[in-house]
Design a protein around this motif. Structure first.
Motif, short mmCIF file in Angstrom:
data_model
loop_
_atom_site.label_atom_id
_atom_site.label_comp_id
_atom_site.label_asym_id
_atom_site.label_seq_id
_atom_site.Cartn_x
_atom_site.Cartn_y
_atom_site.Cartn_z
N HIS A 185 32.28 -14.21 -50.94
CA HIS A 185 31.16 -14.02 -50.01
C HIS A 185 30.51 -15.37 -49.67
N GLU A 186 30.29 -16.19 -50.66
CA GLU A 186 29.64 -17.48 -50.42
C GLU A 186 30.43 -18.33 -49.44
N ASP A 189 31.29 -15.55 -45.84
CA ASP A 189 30.24 -14.90 -45.04
C ASP A 189 29.84 -15.75 -43.83
N THR A 195 35.25 -11.27 -41.28
CA THR A 195 34.38 -10.13 -41.50
C THR A 195 34.67 -9.55 -42.88
N LEU A 196 33.64 -9.40 -43.70
CA LEU A 196 33.80 -8.83 -45.03
C LEU A 196 33.08 -7.48 -45.11
#
Length: 235
Positions: A185-186, A189, A195-196
């Protein structure tokens, strides 16, 4: 949309290394769009073939290459059988993902040769990792990875992602823990092409076609997002 009868074929590997066995499902009407279904560690089994058939029914030319063809060709394993699960882990340990992404590149070239103007991929587990690598290392038009393993160890390649990538992340994945998810994510994002989606409380394999790992609601949500994502970016 219906499909024609699926077939088994071979496609040429890069660097004249040999021929890669593959399962191919063709739509009744050619749309110029194609999907590579990248298997888990269980080979091109019934679940992976079903995913190809589903894509063909939606109008895509779909192919699932045999990613273990160099050392365990045509293997089909059931993750719900402990002995077969352990066999699959052994193959995972032998697997060279750098060669694997070249096999995906070979599939991209083959699909273009079949008339596909746009090519995407959807990969699962090890295939999810390969979907990430494919986004970073090839000119594929769009990629989707489900519960990809070891992506947190390859985030230095994220700068090379130039085409859309979607990753499905179950938060209770016992192969990709909270620390690894936080790193993903870090790093990703802020990436404009990535896209997560998190799936709270779900575990690895939740979008399997069938079997003990499948979560019906989670799979339906993730697959709907995948269909919309690839429809948009392969149009």
């Amino acid at each position: 949309m219906s499909q024609t009868a699926p077939t088994n074929t071979t496609i040429p590997a890069l660097d004249e290394e040999g021929s890669i066995p593959a399962y191919v499902a063709r739509p009744r009407t050619d749309s110029g769009r194609a999907i590579i279904v990248i298997p888990e560690i269980f080979g091109v089994n019934a679940g992976i073939r079903q995913k190809c058939d589903d894509w063909a029914a939606e109008g895509y030319l779909a192919i699932a290459p045999d990613i273990f063809w160099r050392f365990a060709p045509s293997v089909e394993l059931n993750p719900d059988v402990e002995a077969e699960l352990q066999e699959a882990f052994g193959y995972f340990g032998q697997y060279d993902p750098d060669k694997g992404v070249k096999d995906i590149e070979a599939a991209i070239r083959w699909l273009h040769g079949q008339g596909a103007a746009k090519v995407g991929c959807a990969g699962y587990c090890l295939g999810g990792r390969l979907a990430y690598m494919t986004a970073a290392r090839t000119d594929i038009d769009a990629s989707v990875g489900y519960y990809g393993v070891m992506i947190d160890q390859m985030l230095n390649e994220a700068h090379a992602i130039a085409r859309p990538l979607m990753l499905h992340i179950p938060t209770a994945d016992h192969f990709v823990g909270p620390e690894a998810q936080a790193k993903i994510h870090e790093a990703l994002d802020p990436h404009p092409k990535v896209t997560l989606h998190d799936y709270v409380g779900l575990d690895h394999g939740f979008a399997a076609t069938s079997g003990d790992r499948r979560d019906e609601a989670g799979a339906a949500l993730a697959d709907s997002r995948t269909r919309a994502f690839l429809a948009e970016h392969l149009a």
